[in-house]
Design a protein around this motif. Structure first.
Motif, PDB file in Angstrom:
ATOM      1  N   PRO A  16     -26.684  65.977  38.476  1.00  0.00           N
ATOM      2  CA  PRO A  16     -26.326  65.265  37.244  1.00  0.00           C
ATOM      3  C   PRO A  16     -25.046  65.822  36.624  1.00  0.00           C
ATOM      4  CG  PRO A  16     -28.630  65.964  37.221  1.00  0.00           C
ATOM      5  CD  PRO A  16     -27.972  66.682  38.351  1.00  0.00           C
ATOM      6  N   VAL A  17     -24.121  64.924  36.300  1.00  0.00           N
ATOM      7  CA  VAL A  17     -22.848  65.300  35.679  1.00  0.00           C
ATOM      8  C   VAL A  17     -22.793  64.651  34.298  1.00  0.00           C
ATOM      9  CG1 VAL A  17     -20.343  65.189  35.828  1.00  0.00           C
ATOM     10  CG2 VAL A  17     -21.714  65.462  37.919  1.00  0.00           C
ATOM     11  N   PRO A  18     -22.680  65.421  33.224  1.00  0.00           N
ATOM     12  CA  PRO A  18     -22.772  64.847  31.876  1.00  0.00           C
ATOM     13  C   PRO A  18     -21.502  64.122  31.438  1.00  0.00           C
ATOM     14  CG  PRO A  18     -22.373  67.210  31.745  1.00  0.00           C
ATOM     15  CD  PRO A  18     -22.545  66.900  33.199  1.00  0.00           C
ATOM     16  N   VAL A  19     -21.705  63.015  30.717  1.00  0.00           N
ATOM     17  CA  VAL A  19     -20.623  62.280  30.054  1.00  0.00           C
ATOM     18  C   VAL A  19     -21.032  62.139  28.591  1.00  0.00           C
ATOM     19  CG1 VAL A  19     -19.202  60.209  30.024  1.00  0.00           C
ATOM     20  CG2 VAL A  19     -20.200  60.997  32.191  1.00  0.00           C
ATOM     21  N   PRO A  20     -20.248  62.685  27.658  1.00  0.00           N
ATOM     22  CA  PRO A  20     -20.676  62.722  26.255  1.00  0.00           C
ATOM     23  C   PRO A  20     -20.896  61.346  25.633  1.00  0.00           C
ATOM     24  CG  PRO A  20     -18.931  64.311  26.624  1.00  0.00           C
ATOM     25  CD  PRO A  20     -19.024  63.484  27.874  1.00  0.00           C
ATOM     26  N   VAL A  21     -21.868  61.331  24.713  1.00  0.00           N
ATOM     27  CA  VAL A  21     -22.228  60.143  23.933  1.00  0.00           C
ATOM     28  C   VAL A  21     -21.949  60.431  22.468  1.00  0.00           C
ATOM     29  CG1 VAL A  21     -24.192  58.737  23.158  1.00  0.00           C
ATOM     30  CG2 VAL A  21     -23.999  59.375  25.554  1.00  0.00           C
ATOM     31  N   ASP A  22     -21.395  59.434  21.745  1.00  0.00           N
ATOM     32  CA  ASP A  22     -21.294  59.547  20.294  1.00  0.00           C
ATOM     33  C   ASP A  22     -22.106  58.419  19.669  1.00  0.00           C
ATOM     34  OD1 ASP A  22     -19.723  57.235  20.409  1.00  0.00           O
ATOM     35  OD2 ASP A  22     -17.830  58.341  20.304  1.00  0.00           O
ATOM     36  N   ARG A  23     -21.927  58.156  18.406  1.00  0.00           N
ATOM     37  CA  ARG A  23     -22.780  57.168  17.726  1.00  0.00           C
ATOM     38  C   ARG A  23     -22.555  55.750  18.234  1.00  0.00           C
ATOM     39  NH1 ARG A  23     -22.378  57.556  11.821  1.00  0.00           N
ATOM     40  NH2 ARG A  23     -23.535  55.612  11.905  1.00  0.00           N
ATOM     41  N   ASP A  24     -21.471  55.512  19.003  1.00  0.00           N
ATOM     42  CA  ASP A  24     -21.193  54.202  19.596  1.00  0.00           C
ATOM     43  C   ASP A  24     -21.485  54.174  21.089  1.00  0.00           C
ATOM     44  OD1 ASP A  24     -20.345  52.909  17.232  1.00  0.00           O
ATOM     45  OD2 ASP A  24     -18.388  53.881  17.378  1.00  0.00           O
ATOM     46  N   GLY A  25     -22.264  55.136  21.569  1.00  0.00           N
ATOM     47  CA  GLY A  25     -22.617  55.167  22.977  1.00  0.00           C
ATOM     48  C   GLY A  25     -21.690  56.019  23.803  1.00  0.00           C
ATOM     49  N   VAL A  26     -21.731  55.829  25.114  1.00  0.00           N
ATOM     50  CA  VAL A  26     -20.916  56.636  26.013  1.00  0.00           C
ATOM     51  C   VAL A  26     -19.428  56.369  25.764  1.00  0.00           C
ATOM     52  CG1 VAL A  26     -20.856  54.946  27.897  1.00  0.00           C
ATOM     53  CG2 VAL A  26     -20.685  57.394  28.416  1.00  0.00           C
ATOM     54  N   ARG A  27     -18.604  57.404  25.913  1.00  0.00           N
ATOM     55  CA  ARG A  27     -17.160  57.270  25.706  1.00  0.00           C
ATOM     56  C   ARG A  27     -16.501  56.809  27.003  1.00  0.00           C
ATOM     57  NH1 ARG A  27     -14.751  62.524  22.947  1.00  0.00           N
ATOM     58  NH2 ARG A  27     -12.897  61.448  23.748  1.00  0.00           N
ATOM     59  N   PRO A  28     -15.897  55.619  27.017  1.00  0.00           N
ATOM     60  CA  PRO A  28     -15.313  55.098  28.253  1.00  0.00           C
ATOM     61  C   PRO A  28     -14.216  55.977  28.840  1.00  0.00           C
ATOM     62  CG  PRO A  28     -15.596  53.334  26.658  1.00  0.00           C
ATOM     63  CD  PRO A  28     -15.881  54.618  25.941  1.00  0.00           C
ATOM     64  N   ASP A  29     -13.401  56.621  28.002  1.00  0.00           N
ATOM     65  CA  ASP A  29     -12.328  57.460  28.538  1.00  0.00           C
ATOM     66  C   ASP A  29     -12.892  58.631  29.335  1.00  0.00           C
ATOM     67  OD1 ASP A  29     -13.380  58.459  26.114  1.00  0.00           O
ATOM     68  OD2 ASP A  29     -11.560  59.620  25.691  1.00  0.00           O
ATOM     69  N   LEU A  30     -13.953  59.238  28.806  1.00  0.00           N
ATOM     70  CA  LEU A  30     -14.562  60.361  29.522  1.00  0.00           C
ATOM     71  C   LEU A  30     -15.357  59.884  30.737  1.00  0.00           C
ATOM     72  CD1 LEU A  30     -15.750  62.554  26.509  1.00  0.00           C
ATOM     73  CD2 LEU A  30     -13.655  62.758  27.873  1.00  0.00           C
ATOM     74  N   ALA A  63     -45.875  69.578  16.209  1.00  0.00           N
ATOM     75  CA  ALA A  63     -45.170  69.677  17.488  1.00  0.00           C
ATOM     76  C   ALA A  63     -43.981  68.741  17.487  1.00  0.00           C
ATOM     77  CB  ALA A  63     -46.111  69.320  18.645  1.00  0.00           C
ATOM     78  N   PHE A  64     -42.846  69.217  18.005  1.00  0.00           N
ATOM     79  CA  PHE A  64     -41.661  68.372  18.176  1.00  0.00           C
ATOM     80  C   PHE A  64     -41.089  68.615  19.564  1.00  0.00           C
ATOM     81  CE2 PHE A  64     -39.994  72.288  16.191  1.00  0.00           C
ATOM     82  CZ  PHE A  64     -39.029  72.659  17.137  1.00  0.00           C
ATOM     83  N   THR A  65     -40.056  67.863  19.921  1.00  0.00           N
ATOM     84  CA  THR A  65     -39.421  68.017  21.220  1.00  0.00           C
ATOM     85  C   THR A  65     -38.122  68.798  21.060  1.00  0.00           C
ATOM     86  OG1 THR A  65     -40.263  65.821  21.777  1.00  0.00           O
ATOM     87  CG2 THR A  65     -38.684  66.803  23.290  1.00  0.00           C
ATOM     88  N   PRO A  66     -37.966  69.944  21.717  1.00  0.00           N
ATOM     89  CA  PRO A  66     -36.703  70.684  21.619  1.00  0.00           C
ATOM     90  C   PRO A  66     -35.575  69.930  22.305  1.00  0.00           C
ATOM     91  CG  PRO A  66     -38.133  71.676  23.257  1.00  0.00           C
ATOM     92  CD  PRO A  66     -38.947  70.610  22.586  1.00  0.00           C
ATOM     93  N   GLY A  67     -34.353  70.206  21.878  1.00  0.00           N
ATOM     94  CA  GLY A  67     -33.214  69.448  22.381  1.00  0.00           C
ATOM     95  C   GLY A  67     -32.695  69.887  23.737  1.00  0.00           C
ATOM     96  N   ARG A  68     -32.951  71.132  24.142  1.00  0.00           N
ATOM     97  CA  ARG A  68     -32.328  71.653  25.372  1.00  0.00           C
ATOM     98  C   ARG A  68     -32.596  70.806  26.604  1.00  0.00           C
ATOM     99  NH1 ARG A  68     -29.746  72.247  28.820  1.00  0.00           N
ATOM    100  NH2 ARG A  68     -28.898  74.058  29.892  1.00  0.00           N
ATOM    101  N   PRO A  69     -33.809  70.303  26.846  1.00  0.00           N
ATOM    102  CA  PRO A  69     -34.050  69.528  28.067  1.00  0.00           C
ATOM    103  C   PRO A  69     -33.250  68.227  28.154  1.00  0.00           C
ATOM    104  CG  PRO A  69     -36.119  70.321  27.157  1.00  0.00           C
ATOM    105  CD  PRO A  69     -35.076  70.578  26.131  1.00  0.00           C
ATOM    106  N   TYR A  70     -32.643  67.785  27.065  1.00  0.00           N
ATOM    107  CA  TYR A  70     -31.886  66.532  27.072  1.00  0.00           C
ATOM    108  C   TYR A  70     -30.459  66.710  27.573  1.00  0.00           C
ATOM    109  CZ  TYR A  70     -35.713  64.493  24.406  1.00  0.00           C
ATOM    110  OH  TYR A  70     -36.948  64.044  24.015  1.00  0.00           O
ATOM    111  N   PHE A  71     -30.067  67.929  27.850  1.00  0.00           N
ATOM    112  CA  PHE A  71     -28.706  68.208  28.309  1.00  0.00           C
ATOM    113  C   PHE A  71     -28.734  68.648  29.770  1.00  0.00           C
ATOM    114  CE2 PHE A  71     -28.500  68.638  23.742  1.00  0.00           C
ATOM    115  CZ  PHE A  71     -27.275  68.058  23.407  1.00  0.00           C
ATOM    116  N   SER A  72     -27.870  68.046  30.583  1.00  0.00           N
ATOM    117  CA  SER A  72     -27.808  68.419  31.996  1.00  0.00           C
ATOM    118  C   SER A  72     -26.951  69.656  32.217  1.00  0.00           C
ATOM    119  CB  SER A  72     -27.246  67.256  32.827  1.00  0.00           C
ATOM    120  OG  SER A  72     -25.937  66.921  32.398  1.00  0.00           O
TER     121      SER A  72
END
Length: 492
Positions: free
Chosen positions: A221-235, A432-441
């Motif tokens: 898995p190779v990450p591509v950043p997301v902002d409030r408008d979804g994935v960034r096309p340039d990246l 109980a909540f879900t930690p954020g770390r597993p959401y990042f590749s």
């Protein structure tokens, strides 16, 4: 719900009494239990079945129920340490070692301990599930002619047509395969589109279950950043050029975990960039049926705007119904559809016909639109209750985006507040909540948590859960230790 409660109560009573009988001793007859506890014969039957499943009683048709005899102790287990070598050697030649890690998914699937408020859940609370409508649909489905026979390998034509209409006018029933839920469809898609060792582009952050699928298949898995408008096309374009990847997995609508919706001007850009790279876009449209009451018109799936077969579309009924109502769909055009079909047949043969028939009965009933309207209204009320409670009790948790669909919020923790420390303190406090770390590749940009507002019983439980989370934050930051009695009810 009342029937389920009666079954549980009777089971508890009988469980206490079993020890009064000698091993092999006969319990009172079903008729006697009906008269004594003033319950229905069905309730008695289900309670005895539960005790039989626990190994406490043995039921004999026509004879009654008996206390189970003690089991013969198992022989001492052998030495399984050799498996460590065998399993390690299995992937020694892989370019990217396969990693089967279900921890990121388990946190959303496993029920928390009794009394712990579930902000970690990945499915709606039973009160939000159309239980009566599903039960009626399953009952009607079971009586359909041929309902228990072998279904078409691609799925029932009428169900494929229903999913196709929901995706868009450009998709036909011939483009659709019925699957056992969204997770199964994603697994099939990644296996079909990328060989072991290949890179696959993913949103960052993204759904841990998809990352687990990719890694288990030996993909990178190779990450591509997301902002409030979804994935960034340039990246995204940069990532395709840098990696040579041929697959990009995204959630354009109410993305998990951020809740972002891919902006209108980015949608054609994503398709164009993937097409120029000779790559597929796997569109995970997992919560299209969970809009909030104030969401307004939803954008069409990317698959509806794709004439060239770039998009492989994944959707499911599960999130809007029940964790056990695992009926979904894969939609694709061109030669890739045959590959998807072949992999699914090899893996699962087909989705059980009674479940497909029940899905048709459910979505074709008057109860279905009523359920969707009720769910939309309730999700908005819960979201508003959680956002208002966070602003009041936990203003230091940053909420960059309030979604208009889905079932969760994505929060950034302040500097100095550690995810594992907060998670441990929260469990001690009874939430109980879900930690954020597993959401990042790869390395996360900051510490985050995901809070689900759909898996709890209502707004009162949300308020109590946030009170407990406030106490947990105070403890994690060095304040007083919160007190939690595990046997208290979830809503105080």
């Amino acid at each position: 719900m009342k029937q389920s409660s009666s079954v549980a109560d009777l089971t508890d009573e009988l469980r206490k009494e079993v020890n009064r009988y000698s091993p092999g001793g006969k319990l009172p007859s079903s008729r006697a239990l009906v008269e004594r506890f003033r319950v229905s014969p069905v309730t008695v039957s289900r309670a005895l079945a539960q005790l039989a499943a626990e190994g406490l009683v043995v039921t004999r048709p026509g004879a009654g129920a008996y206390r189970a005899r003690p089991r013969t102790p198992l022989a001492a287990t052998g030495d399984t340490s050799w498996q460590e070598v065998a399993l390690s050697a299995d992937g020694a030649a892989d370019l990217v070692p396969r990693t089967v890690d279900a921890s990121g998914v388990t946190v959303c699937l496993a029920a928390p301990p009794p009394g712990v408020i579930e902000f970690s859940g990945g499915y709606p609370h039973p009160s939000l599930q159309p239980e009566k409508a599903m039960a009626a649909a399953l009952s009607r489905a079971g009586r359909r002619p041929g309902a228990w026979g072998r279904p078409p390998l691609d799925g029932l034509p009428e169900l494929r047509e229903w999913f196709a209409r929901g995706i868009g006018d450009t998709v036909t029933a011939a483009d659709v395969l019925i699957t056992s839920g969204g997770q199964s469809a994603l697994t099939t898609a990644l296996r079909a589109l990328a060989p072991p060792g290949a890179p696959v582009l993913v949103e960052s952050p993204t759904y841990p279950g998809m990352l687990a699928i990719a890694r288990a298949a030996g993909l990178r898995p190779v990450p591509v950043p997301v902002d409030r408008d979804g994935v960034r096309p340039d990246l995204l374009a940069d990532a395709f050029r840098a990696t040579g990847a041929r697959v990009f997995v995204c959630q354009p609508l109410f993305q998990n975990p951020t809740g972002a919706v891919l902006a209108a001007d980015r949608r054609p850009e994503v398709l164009r960039i993937a097409r120029e790279a000779g790559a597929f876009v796997v569109e995970d449209d997992f919560v299209r049926r969970l809009p909030h009451e104030d969401s307004g018109p939803l954008p069409r799936p990317l698959a509806a705007e794709d004439p060239d077969g770039v998009v492989v579309h994944v959707c499911s009924l599960t999130k809007a119904t029940s964790p056990s109502f695992r009926v979904g769909a894969l939609a694709a055009r061109g030669p890739v559809l045959e590959r998807l079909r072949a992999i699914q047949i090899v893996d699962t043969f087909f989705v059980p016909r009674p479940l497909q028939e029940a899905a048709l009965e459910l979505v074709g009933s008057p109860a279905w639109p009523r359920h969707q309207r009720t769910l939309s209204t309730e999700l908005r009320a819960r979201r508003d209750a959680m956002t208002a409670g966070l602003a009041l009790r936990l203003p230091e948790l940053a909420l960059p985006h309030i979604p208009s669909g889905g079932y969760h919020l994505w929060l950034r923790l302040p500097d100095g507040l550690d995810e594992p420390a907060l998670q441990s303190a929260a469990l001690r406090a009874g939430v109980a909540f879900t930690p954020g770390r597993p959401y990042f590749s790869a390395e996360p940009t900051a510490a985050h948590i995901r809070l689900s507002f759909a898996a709890v019983s209502g707004t009162e439980e949300i308020a109590e859960g946030l009170r407990r989370l406030r106490a947990a934050c105070d403890e994690a930051l060095g304040g007083p230790v919160p007190q939690f009695v595990r046997h208290t009810p979830a809503v105080l």
